[in-house]
Structures are given as structure tokens and as C-alpha cells.
Motif scaffolding. Structure first.
Motif, PDB file in Angstrom:
ATOM      1  N   GLY A 137       0.799  -1.219   0.000  1.00 60.75           N
ATOM      2  CA  GLY A 137       0.000   0.000   0.000  1.00 60.75           C
ATOM      3  C   GLY A 137       0.828   1.264   0.000  1.00 60.75           C
ATOM      4  N   GLU A 138       2.124   1.173  -0.401  1.00 57.31           N
ATOM      5  CA  GLU A 138       2.985   2.359  -0.354  1.00 57.31           C
ATOM      6  C   GLU A 138       2.494   3.484  -1.255  1.00 57.31           C
ATOM      7  N   ASP A 139       1.667   3.157  -2.257  1.00 61.74           N
ATOM      8  CA  ASP A 139       1.114   4.206  -3.118  1.00 61.74           C
ATOM      9  C   ASP A 139       0.175   5.137  -2.365  1.00 61.74           C
ATOM     10  N   ASN A 140      -0.247   4.728  -1.166  1.00 58.97           N
ATOM     11  CA  ASN A 140      -1.115   5.586  -0.352  1.00 58.97           C
ATOM     12  C   ASN A 140      -0.348   6.702   0.359  1.00 58.97           C
ATOM     13  N   ILE A 141       0.992   6.638   0.332  1.00 62.12           N
ATOM     14  CA  ILE A 141       1.782   7.725   0.906  1.00 62.12           C
ATOM     15  C   ILE A 141       1.875   8.839  -0.135  1.00 62.12           C
ATOM     16  N   PRO A 142       1.350  10.031   0.141  1.00 63.05           N
ATOM     17  CA  PRO A 142       1.349  11.095  -0.877  1.00 63.05           C
ATOM     18  C   PRO A 142       2.760  11.455  -1.316  1.00 63.05           C
ATOM     19  N   LEU A 143       2.915  11.654  -2.624  1.00 61.88           N
ATOM     20  CA  LEU A 143       4.220  12.017  -3.167  1.00 61.88           C
ATOM     21  C   LEU A 143       4.502  13.509  -3.016  1.00 61.88           C
ATOM     22  N   THR A 144       3.473  14.308  -2.827  1.00 58.73           N
ATOM     23  CA  THR A 144       3.656  15.751  -2.637  1.00 58.73           C
ATOM     24  C   THR A 144       2.660  16.242  -1.594  1.00 58.73           C
ATOM     25  N   GLY A 145       2.964  17.393  -1.043  1.00 56.35           N
ATOM     26  CA  GLY A 145       2.031  18.054  -0.132  1.00 56.35           C
ATOM     27  C   GLY A 145       2.103  17.526   1.283  1.00 56.35           C
ATOM     28  N   PRO A 146       1.495  18.251   2.232  1.00 58.90           N
ATOM     29  CA  PRO A 146       1.533  17.837   3.636  1.00 58.90           C
ATOM     30  C   PRO A 146       0.648  16.626   3.879  1.00 58.90           C
ATOM     31  N   ALA A 147       1.040  15.788   4.816  1.00 62.78           N
ATOM     32  CA  ALA A 147       0.241  14.638   5.233  1.00 62.78           C
ATOM     33  C   ALA A 147       0.727  14.196   6.601  1.00 62.78           C
ATOM     34  N   ILE A 148      -0.175  13.543   7.339  1.00 64.98           N
ATOM     35  CA  ILE A 148       0.164  13.008   8.666  1.00 64.98           C
ATOM     36  C   ILE A 148       0.110  11.488   8.592  1.00 64.98           C
ATOM     37  N   LEU A 149       1.188  10.841   8.962  1.00 62.83           N
ATOM     38  CA  LEU A 149       1.259   9.387   9.006  1.00 62.83           C
ATOM     39  C   LEU A 149       1.040   8.943  10.453  1.00 62.83           C
ATOM     40  N   VAL A 150       0.107   8.025  10.635  1.00 61.79           N
ATOM     41  CA  VAL A 150      -0.238   7.543  11.977  1.00 61.79           C
ATOM     42  C   VAL A 150       0.052   6.054  12.034  1.00 61.79           C
ATOM     43  N   CYS A 151       0.894   5.633  12.989  1.00 61.44           N
ATOM     44  CA  CYS A 151       1.337   4.232  13.010  1.00 61.44           C
ATOM     45  C   CYS A 151       1.366   3.698  14.438  1.00 61.44           C
ATOM     46  N   ASN A 152       1.189   2.373  14.567  1.00 62.56           N
ATOM     47  CA  ASN A 152       1.376   1.742  15.865  1.00 62.56           C
ATOM     48  C   ASN A 152       2.849   1.777  16.245  1.00 62.56           C
ATOM     49  N   HIS A 153       3.131   1.664  17.540  1.00 67.01           N
ATOM     50  CA  HIS A 153       4.500   1.818  18.048  1.00 67.01           C
ATOM     51  C   HIS A 153       4.921   0.508  18.709  1.00 67.01           C
ATOM     52  N   VAL A 154       5.752  -0.270  17.975  1.00 66.97           N
ATOM     53  CA  VAL A 154       6.094  -1.614  18.421  1.00 66.97           C
ATOM     54  C   VAL A 154       7.521  -1.722  18.939  1.00 66.97           C
ATOM     55  N   SER A 155       8.436  -0.918  18.384  1.00 70.69           N
ATOM     56  CA  SER A 155       9.846  -1.098  18.721  1.00 70.69           C
ATOM     57  C   SER A 155      10.587   0.228  18.639  1.00 70.69           C
ATOM     58  N   PHE A 156      11.866   0.156  18.993  1.00 69.79           N
ATOM     59  CA  PHE A 156      12.709   1.343  18.952  1.00 69.79           C
ATOM     60  C   PHE A 156      13.166   1.694  17.528  1.00 69.79           C
ATOM     61  N   VAL A 157      12.912   0.834  16.547  1.00 70.52           N
ATOM     62  CA  VAL A 157      13.322   1.132  15.167  1.00 70.52           C
ATOM     63  C   VAL A 157      12.125   1.383  14.257  1.00 70.52           C
ATOM     64  N   ASP A 158      10.946   1.618  14.841  1.00 72.40           N
ATOM     65  CA  ASP A 158       9.766   1.879  14.012  1.00 72.40           C
ATOM     66  C   ASP A 158       9.992   3.052  13.060  1.00 72.40           C
ATOM     67  N   ALA A 159      10.571   4.135  13.577  1.00 72.65           N
ATOM     68  CA  ALA A 159      10.784   5.322  12.737  1.00 72.65           C
ATOM     69  C   ALA A 159      11.749   5.011  11.600  1.00 72.65           C
ATOM     70  N   VAL A 160      12.759   4.193  11.872  1.00 73.80           N
ATOM     71  CA  VAL A 160      13.737   3.847  10.833  1.00 73.80           C
ATOM     72  C   VAL A 160      13.059   3.061   9.712  1.00 73.80           C
ATOM     73  N   LEU A 161      12.166   2.139  10.080  1.00 75.47           N
ATOM     74  CA  LEU A 161      11.460   1.355   9.065  1.00 75.47           C
ATOM     75  C   LEU A 161      10.496   2.222   8.259  1.00 75.47           C
ATOM     76  N   LEU A 162       9.850   3.179   8.904  1.00 70.94           N
ATOM     77  CA  LEU A 162       8.980   4.092   8.157  1.00 70.94           C
ATOM     78  C   LEU A 162       9.784   4.943   7.182  1.00 70.94           C
ATOM     79  N   MET A 163      10.990   5.363   7.593  1.00 73.35           N
ATOM     80  CA  MET A 163      11.875   6.094   6.672  1.00 73.35           C
ATOM     81  C   MET A 163      12.152   5.269   5.429  1.00 73.35           C
ATOM     82  N   ALA A 164      12.418   3.965   5.636  1.00 71.71           N
ATOM     83  CA  ALA A 164      12.749   3.089   4.507  1.00 71.71           C
ATOM     84  C   ALA A 164      11.576   2.919   3.559  1.00 71.71           C
TER      85      ALA A 164
END
Length: 658
Positions: A466-493
Motif C-alpha cells: 500500500g505504499e502508493d497511499n503515501i502522498p508524493l507531494t504536499g503535507p500529510a500526517i502518518l499515523v502508526c502503531n509503536h512496536v519497537s525502537f526502530v519503528d521510525a527507521v522502518l517508516l523512513m525506509a
């Protein structure tokens, strides 16, 4: 500025062919008219450039004694003369490309190539080095005119998910063309008595074939037809460089690419002398080195799409820089102490085991150069305004020319001071480590993406749906569950764009991870009761991110889960949306769920003294665990209540990683 970025994508979409069919990989582009004729036009031009240049270089190195151009300096002189037009005329060519249809420009450039090659044919037949040097300059002018067209055409014809693959194909095609051009040029010029005539015929024939293929390139409309061309190359060059500096990430990427050309020019210009004086080989050995180098670049360029999940993955750039340094340094050691001998044939050269290490170093060095360059080109194309894109590419060509001329001057000075060619390779390898490190500190996004790429490819088997659901331009808020200390790193990837994270202030105290999140300019947040100032500053900084048109990510549970279940969402999302509305912004909210990450090393799945603890048993689940990220359909701000988002994320968490 961010509204301009949105308009930029809309402009590209409007000019892109209506039928841009999806395809399984980058090779399928060769079956589509929007790409194939352009690819083969570029291919024929690059092949002709290098057939001509290498045949000329071999001629004055091995065959034709020219008193005013010593053989050891021939490669440097020819290379410097070829790139001089990039310095003089790139600014003008960038304006022409923005102002006119790119198909029209390509056809005119290919007509010019036919005329130049006719003159070159005369030079080869008459053994006239002065005429061939003039043709070298003119072929440099031909490439100067084509350069901005090449890199401005791709983002106009390909969508964002095709850009890395398209650039990889062009880069691969360019270096395969270099390979074939050098092989054919080296072989033809070495034929006794008729070699020069064969080179003349081949150059002219390739120019005619390239013009024929260019006839099938589709229209690529002007992006700034109202532009008034400034014919003063000095003032326009300064204006282009100033324009490029307006976007620091793009400008510093231009510097990174220019350094790569400095690095590569040192090796390419020295191959004939390296083959003759260090490896003790004949003309065919010099051709072999170029074969190995070109195959390496082509392989690295094609690997970019595979390693990047079909997005612009600049995390590959530091990986490429590391490989370039390691194998440039090892090439020095591999070339040391080779026993002197008479000129070896290709068969004799290959029969020596020590030479295989030299070829392996060249192949791997160039493979990593491909990984380094393709994502940088794609990033520049993606983040430059369409109306100015060709002029940004022209600025890149100007910088490339400056760096390549500098490489010729520095390499010539080192040779004049008594340095050996392997010593020059060593110095360039060491300098690469210093320069690359400096660029990555100036643009932390490269380093952060590299960390994210390493984590998602080597620590985990990471799949995104579902990565196409991440907007390619413009502001957006991503809301995610928090499972580990590397969650942010995986979202970056997973994201094709940089993300600013709002994170628990306590995570910044963790060694290494805290440094990474500070480098990423993550926003610390604390409970209002614990630190009201930090709490208020977090929401103000979050509002600023959205005002800039960027991605903001939050973990609304307020902390990492202690038992693997999804905790209730706090109300911070509503406060962020309220501030956005006050600024006249209504960003979409994208629900996301990390799956199968609970129980891994970075999650709090271990009990130590009865308390859930992370990073206690490194191999609890073995290596290379399967984890996933499910990206849901964006919600409007009015629908993004905490309970609704909790429901959406909980549903996404039930998806299985396969």
C-alpha cells in the motif's frame, strides 16, 4: 515553495503521455515508444563519442607520434578538451532545453553529430591530430547540448516509480555504449593500414543511425516556452549556479555527482597508460580495462531499481561511496609490484593470476559507482521544478566540467611530480572517503536513508504494501502503531519522501538511536504534566512541518507497546489537525501498521526482573526476520478521530506478512 512542488508534479503529469502502462521491471521500458527511441538515440551517441575518443587516444598513444602531445598526457588532453564545452555552453543549452520541445532539440543535435563525424573521418584518413582535436571539442559541444535534454526528458515521460529504473537503464546503456565504443574503436584503429579508414566509416555510420532512431522520439513539450534566452555564458552560468543553490539538497547532490565524475575521470583517462606502463599490456589490454569498468557501472546502475523497491532510494549513495573507496584503495595494492615485462597480449595478460585481482577491483569499484550515481540523478530530477529542470541539469554539467578539468589538472600535476598511476588511484580513493563523508554530513538525508536501507534489508526482510497511499507531494500526517525502537527507521525506509517524526522525548536518551533521531530532526514530545514547554513546542514544530508541505509521522499510543497489543490512541492528533486548520491546511491522515515486529530484538518482548525490556537477546528470533508495513487509505482530517484511526490501524495489523 511546497506549493510549487505540488504544481511541479501536476505539470509533469500533464505533459506525460496519457498511456504510461505499468510494467514488471525497468527492461519493459524498452518496449515503449516514450522510452525506447530516446534510449537508443542516447546509446548511439555515447557509443560514437567513445569510439571516436578511444580510437584517437590509442592512435596518439601507440601509433602516431605527436611532438606537442606526449603519449602519457594524451588521455588527459583529449578528456579535458572534450569536457571544455560543458563549462562554456551548458548554461545556454539548459535554457534552450527549457524553452523548446526536447524532440526538436534532439534531432538538431543528431544532425550536428553527422557533420562533426564527417570532419572526423577526414582527420582519421589524413592522420591529422589537429583536426581530430577540433572534432573532440565539437563532440563535447554535441554532448553539452544533449546533456540537459537527456535528464529533463526522463521525468517528463516517466512517473516517479519509474524514475530510478529509467535512470538505471540510461546509465547502463551509456556505459554499455562506452564499452562497445571503446572495444570497436580500439580494435578498428589497431588494424594495420586500413584501421583509420574503418574508424572513419564507423563514426559516420553511427551518427546516421542515431539520427534515424531520433525520428521516432515522441514530442516532449517545452516546460518554459516564454523564457528569454540570455546568450551571455558567463552571467547565465552564474545565474544557473545561484538557481541550483536555491534548493540545498539538490545543490549538494549536484556536488556529489560532480565528485563522482572527478573520481571516474581519473580512472578513465589513465587506462591506456595504466595498461601500458603498469600492467605491461598492449592496446587490447587497455580495451579490456574499459570493458570491465563499463560492465561494472552498468551492473550497479541496473541493481538500483532492484535494491530500491522502485522508488528514489538515496540510501544507496553512501553504500556506493563506501565501495568506491574500498576498491580504489585495494586497486593500488593489487597493482603494486607487478613484474616488468614486454607488452603482453590479451591472452598473456589474462593468464597472470595477479591481474584478476586488478580486474575484480575495477569491476567492483565501478559497480559501486553505479549505485552511487543513479539515485542522485533521480533525486535531482524529482526535486527540481520542471520549468527550471534543464537549467538545473545544466548547472550540474557546469560543475561536472569544473570537477573533471580539475581532475585532469591534478592528475597531470601528480604525474609531473613523479607519482605513479597506482599512487594516484590510492589518493583518489582516500579523498573519496573524505569528500563523501563531508557531503553526507551536509545532507543528513543520505545517511539516514542509508541507515534505514541497511535496517530494512539486512536486519529484517521488510515488505511494504500500500505504499502508493503515501502522498508524493504536499503535507500529510502518518499515523502508526509503536512496536519497537526502530519503528521510525522502518517508516523512513518505506517512504519515498523525508519524514519528520514526533517521538517520546525519552527515546532521545538512548545511545546511537537518540543520535539518529536528532540527526533526522525528530520532534521530542513529553506529557504536558511533565514538561509543558516541550509539549507546546512539539505541536508548534509539527504545525511548521505541515506548513512547509512535508510529511509528519506520529505514534499516537504515546509510547512503545509493552505487551504487543495496540494501546488506546491519545488526542494529540486532534490538536495537530486543529493547528493545521488554523493555518488553512487540511492534510490527509494515512493510517499505517507495522506487523510481525513484536518479539524482535528492538521490541519490549523480553522480561528482565519482571519488566518488559528491549535489546536483551540479540538472536531471540534469529536473523533476517520477516516484518511488514501495511499502509491504509488516507482519511480526511474531519474523519481522523482517534477512535476511527485506532480501528483502521488495528485492522491493518491483522494483515499477514508473506
Amino acid at each position: 515553495m511546497k506549493q510549487t512542488a505540488t504544481a511541479q508534479v501536476a505539470s509533469d503529469e500533464a505533459q506525460r503521455p496519457a498511456a504510461a502502462p505499468s510494467h514488471p521491471n525497468q527492461f519493459a521500458l524498452l518496449g515503449q515508444r516514450r522510452f525506447a527511441p530516446f534510449f537508443w538515440t542516447q546509446f548511439s551517441g555515447a557509443a560514437n563519442d567513445n569510439l571516436f575518443k578511444f580510437a584517437f587516444t590509442v592512435m596518439v598513444t601507440y601509433q602516431l607520434q605527436v611532438s606537442w602531445m606526449p603519449p602519457a598526457m594524451a588521455g588527459l588532453v583529449i578528456g579535458a578538451l572534450f569536457i571544455l564545452p560543458f563549462l562554456l555552453f551548458s548554461a545556454t543549452s539548459g535554457q534552450i532545453t527549457d524553452k523548446f520541445d526536447k524532440r526538436r532539440i534532439i534531432r538538431l543535435v543528431k544532425n550536428l553529430e553527422i557533420g562533426i563525424m564527417a570532419l572526423a573521418a577526414f582527420g582519421f584518413m589524413m592522420h591529422n591530430a589537429a583536426v581530430l582535436l577540433a572534432c573532440t571539442f565539437l563532440m563535447g559541444l554535441h554532448s553539452t547540448l544533449f546533456g540537459p535534454v537527456k535528464f529533463a526528458y526522463l521525468p517528463q515521460m516517466l512517473d516517479e516509480h519509474e524514475l530510478t529504473g529509467g535512470n538505471g537503464m540510461v546509465e547502463m546503456g551509456t556505459f554499455v555504449a562506452i564499452l562497445l565504443g571503446n572495444i570497436v574503436g580500439g580494435l578498428l584503429v589497431a588494424v594495420p593500414e586500413i584501421g583509420h579508414a574503418q574508424v572513419a566509416i564507423a563514426c559516420l555510420a553511427l551518427a546516421i543511425v542515431g539520427r534515424g532512431v531520433a525520428q521516432f522520439i515522441p514530442a516532449a513539450p517545452a516546460t518554459d516556452p516564454g523564457l528569454v534566452i540570455n546568450w551571455n555564458p558567463v552571467s547565465e552560468t552564474l545565474r544557473n549556479l545561484k538557481m541550483a543553490r536555491g534548493n540545498l539538497v539538490v545543490f549538494r547532490s549536484l556536488l556529489g555527482i560532480s565528485w563522482m565524475w572527478f573520481f571516474g575521470a581519473v580512472f578513465l583517462s589513465q587506462f591506456p597508460s595504466f595498461a601500458r606502463d603498469v600492467l605491461h599490456g598492449d592496446e587490447q589490454v587497455a580495451s579490456l580495462l574499459l570493458v570491465v569498468f563499463s560492465i561494472g557501472i552498468a551492473t550497479g546502475s541496473l541493481l538500483c531499481e532492484v535494491l530500491s523497491r522502485r522508488q528514489v532510494e538515496i540510501g544507496l549513495v553512501p553504500l556506493g561511496a563506501i565501495g568506491m573507496t574500498i576498491f580504489a584503495i585495494d586497486l593500488y595494492f593489487a597493482a603494486r609490484g607487478l613484474p616488468p615485462s614486454s607488452a603482453q597480449t590479451l591472452g598473456q595478460f589474462i593468464a597472470v593470476p595477479a591481474h584478476w585481482r586488478v580486474m575484480a577491483d575495477l569491476a567492483l569499484l565501478s559497480l559501486f559507482a553505479g549505485l552511487y550515481s543513479v539515485p542522485m540523478y533521480a533525486l535531482i530530477q524529482l526535486r527540481s521544478q520542471p520549468t527550471h529542470r534543464a537549467r538545473i541539469i545544466a548547472a550540474n554539467n557546469i560543475l561536472n566540467a569544473l570537477f573533471m578539468i580539475a581532475s585532469s589538472v591534478i592528475a597531470g600535476a601528480l604525474l609531473g611530480a613523479g607519482a605513479s598511476i597506482p599512487q594516484i588511484f590510492l589518493l583518489v580513493g582516500l579523498a573519496n572517503a573524505v569528500v563523501a563523508g563531508y557531503i553526507f554530513m551536509l545532507v543528513p538525508e543520505y545517511l539516514l536513508r542509508f541507515i534505514a536501507w541497511i535496517t530494512s534489508h539486512l536486519m529484517y526482510r521488510f515488505r511494504v504494501r500500500g505504499e502508493d497511499n503515501i502522498p508524493l507531494t504536499g503535507p500529510a500526517i502518518l499515523v502508526c502503531n509503536h512496536v519497537s525502537f526502530v519503528d521510525a527507521v522502518l517508516l523512513m525506509a518505506a517512504s519515498p519522501r523525508p519524514i519528520t517524526f514526533v517521538m517520546d522525548h525519552r527515546i532521545f536518551r538512548i545511545p546511537v538511536l537518540g543520535a539518529i533521531f536528532r540527526l533526522a530532526k525528530a520532534i521530542p514530545i513529553a506529557p504536558r504534566s511533565a514538561d509543558e514547554r516541550t509539549y507546546e513546542q512539539a505541536f508548534e514544530r509539527a504545525a511548521a512541518v505541515l506548513r512547509e508541505g512535508d510529511l509528519l509521522a506520529i505514534f499516537p499510543e504515546g509510547g512503545i507497546t509493552r505487551d504487543g497489543t495496540l494501546q488506546p490512541f491519545k488526542g494529540g492528533i486532534m490538536k495537530i489537525l486543529e493547528r493545521a486548520r488554523a493555518d488553512g491546511i487540511e492534510p490527509p491522515v494515512v493510517p499505517m501498521a507495522l506487523t510481525n515486529l513484536w518479539g524482535s530484538f528492538f521490541s519490549r518482548a523480553e522480561l528482565v526482573d519482571g519488566e518488559p525490556t528491549a535489546m536483551a537477546k540479540p538472536f531471540r528470533r534469529g536473523l533476517w526476520n520477516r516484518v511488514g508495513l501495511e499502509v491504509g487509505t488516507p482519511l480526511s482530517g474531519t474523519d481522523a478521530h482517534p477512535d476511527r484511526l485506532h480501528e483502521q490501524v488495528a485492522t491493518l495489523m491483522t494483515e499477514k506478512v508473506s
